[in-house]
Write an enzyme that holds these catalytic residues in place. Structure first.
Site, PDB file in Angstrom:
ATOM      1  N   SER A   7       0.822  -1.215   0.000  1.00  0.00           N
ATOM      2  CA  SER A   7       0.000   0.000   0.000  1.00  0.00           C
ATOM      3  C   SER A   7       0.850   1.257   0.000  1.00  0.00           C
ATOM      4  O   SER A   7       1.917   1.303   0.625  1.00  0.00           O
ATOM      5  CB  SER A   7      -0.888  -0.009   1.239  1.00  0.00           C
ATOM      6  N   LYS A  62     -17.643  -2.046   1.342  1.00  0.00           N
ATOM      7  CA  LYS A  62     -16.646  -1.658   2.337  1.00  0.00           C
ATOM      8  C   LYS A  62     -17.200  -0.643   3.345  1.00  0.00           C
ATOM      9  O   LYS A  62     -16.611  -0.435   4.397  1.00  0.00           O
ATOM     10  CB  LYS A  62     -15.402  -1.070   1.653  1.00  0.00           C
ATOM     11  N   TYR A 110      -2.363  -0.199  10.276  1.00  0.00           N
ATOM     12  CA  TYR A 110      -2.623  -0.859   8.989  1.00  0.00           C
ATOM     13  C   TYR A 110      -1.380  -0.702   8.097  1.00  0.00           C
ATOM     14  O   TYR A 110      -0.861  -1.686   7.550  1.00  0.00           O
ATOM     15  CB  TYR A 110      -3.856  -0.223   8.317  1.00  0.00           C
TER      16      TYR A 110
END
Ligand SMILES: NC(=O)c1ccc[n+]([C@@H]2O[C@H](COP(=O)([O-])OP(=O)(O)OC[C@H]3O[C@@H](n4cnc5c(N)ncnc54)[C@H](O)[C@@H]3O)[C@@H](O)[C@H]2O)c1
Length: 314
Positions: free
Chosen positions: A124, A186, A147
Site C-alpha cells: 500500500s 466496504k 494498517y
C-alpha cells in the site's frame, strides 16, 4: 512464469470477495477462460455478491489460521495473488491488524517457498506516510497507522524471502487510492469518490476537508487489475507502485463528479478530524513501467465517468 496454455493455468486469489480481489478474479476469468481459479476469503469485509458470474472454486477460510498443506495438498499454483487483508485503516487494534495481516502472509509464503510459486501481493501507498512529492519505491517506509505498519512488515518479509531464495519471484504492489465498481460493501473505508458521489446523488453538497487542496493519486480499479496481471510476467522480485501517476486535488474531484453526474454542487468544507492524514499522494511509476510494462489508461476524468455509469446507469 511458465508459459502454460489457459487450460493448464492454476491461479489463486486471496481476498477475492473484496473490492479489488473480485475485479481481479472476474478479469482473470475473462482473460483466461480455461484457467482454474480459486478464491480464498473469510468474508470479514468481502461480500459474495461481488462475485456474480464467477465460475471457479471458493475456499472460505481465515488465512491467519489456514493450514495450506492440509487444504491444498500437492496442488501447484502458477501464481498466488494475495489481496486479503484487514483494510479498515481506522481499525486501531494493533494485535489484530498485525497478526492477521502479517501471519496470513507468512503462512502463504511458507506454502509457496518449496515450489517457488510466484506470489503477487498487495502492499500500500500508506507505507509512505506523509509525502510532498511523488513517492518512489526507495522512499523509507513511514507508516502513520497500524494498517500501514502491517503492510510495511509484509514488504520486509517479502524482501527477506526474495533475498534468501533468488529464483523465487515475489512481487509487491503498492496500490495508491483505488476507486471503482464493487467497493460499496466496504462502507466507510470505501473510496471518497464513492462517498462523494452518494452525497451528490442524495442532493447534498459533497463534504471534503478544508479547503480541498489536498492531492491524491486516485487510480481506477481497471488500471490496478491490469497492473496486477502484468505482475504475472515480471521477471524478478521487487516492490512497485501502482497508481495513476497523477496527484489530483479534492476540489478537482468535486468538479469532475459534477461533470459526470450533471450537477453543479459547491464543496461543503469540513474540519479534518485526523491528526495523521496523507495530504499528498502520488505514485512515481518509473519502475512499474520499466519492470512490469504497467501503463495506466484512466485519467481521473475517464475513470470517474466509467465508474459513475456503472454505479448509476441501471
Ligand atoms: N482499496 C484501496 O484503495 C487500497 C489501497 C492500497 C492497498 N490496498 C490493498 O489491496 C487489497 C484489497 O483491498 P480492497 O480495497 O479490495 O479491500 P476489501 O476489504 O474489499 O478486500 C479485502 C478482502 O480480504 C478478505 N480478508 C481479510 N482478511 C482475511 C483473512 N485473514 N482471511 C481471509 N480473507 C480475509 C476480506 O473479507 C475481503 O474480502 C488489500 O490488501 C488492501 O490492503 C487497497
Amino acid at each position: 512464469m511458465r508459459t502454460a496454455p489457459d487450460s493448464a493455468l492454476n491461479l489463486l486469489v486471496t481476498g477475492g470477495a473484496g473490492f479489488i480481489g473480485s475485479n481481479l478474479v472476474l478479469t482473470l476469468q475473462e482473460k483466461f477462460p480455461k484457467a482454474h481459479l480459486t478464491v480464498i476469503d473469510d468474508f470479514r469485509s468481502g461480500d459474495f455478491k461481488n462475485l456474480a458470474g464467477y465460475k471457479g472454486d471458493f475456499v472460505a477460510q481465515n488465512l491467519a489460521s489456514l493450514d495450506w498443506n492440509r487444504q491444498f495438498g500437492n496442488d501447484r499454483f502458477d501464481t498466488i495473488f494475495h489481496l486479503a487483508s484487514i483494510t479498515d485503516t481506522t481499525n486501531h487494534d494493533q494485535f489484530e491488524q498485525v497478526h492477521d495481516n502479517v501471519e496470513s502472509f507468512r503462512r502463504l509464503l511458507d506454502f509457496a517457498r518449496p515450489t517457488r510459486t510466484r506470489v503477487v501481493y498487495a502492499s500500500s501507498a500508506s507505507t509512505y506516510g506523509a509525502a510532498t512529492a511523488a513517492s518512489s519505491e526507495t522512499s523509507e517506509a513511514a507508516p502513520a497507522n497500524v494498517y500501514a505498519f502491517s503492510k510495511a512488515m509484509m514488504d520486509n518479509l517479502a524482501q527477506r524471502c526474495a533475498r534468501e531464495t533468488p529464483a523465487w519471484v515475489i512481487i509487491g504492489l503498492r496500490y495508491f487510492n483505488v476507486y471503482g465498481p464493487r467497493e460499496a460493501h466496504k462502507g466507510v473505508p470505501a473510496s471518497m469518490i464513492y462517498h462523494l458521489s452518494q452525497q451528490i446523488r442524495r442532493g447534498e453538497r459533497p463534504r471534503i476537508f478544508k479547503h480541498g487542496e489536498q492531492q491524491r493519486d486516485f487510480v481506477y480499479v481497471k488500471d490496478i487489475v491490469a497492473g496486477t496481471i502484468c505482475a504475472m510476467q515480471g521477471k524478478e522480485s521487487g516492490i512497485y507502485n501502482l497508481g495513476s501517476g497523477q496527484a489530483r486535488s479534492f476540489n478537482d474531484l468535486v468538479q469532475i463528479l459534477n461533470q459526470s453526474l450533471g450537477t453543479k454542487f459547491e464543496p461543503d468544507y469540513i474540519e479534518n478530524p485526523y491528526a495523521h492524514y496523507q495530504n499528498f499522494t502520488q505514485a512515481d511509476l518509473t519502475n512499474a513501467k520499466r519492470a512490469l510494462g504497467y501503463e495506466p489508461r484512466f485519467p481521473l476524468e475517464e475513470g470517474v465517468r466509467d465508474y459513475m455509469q456503472w454505479l448509476y446507469s441501471a
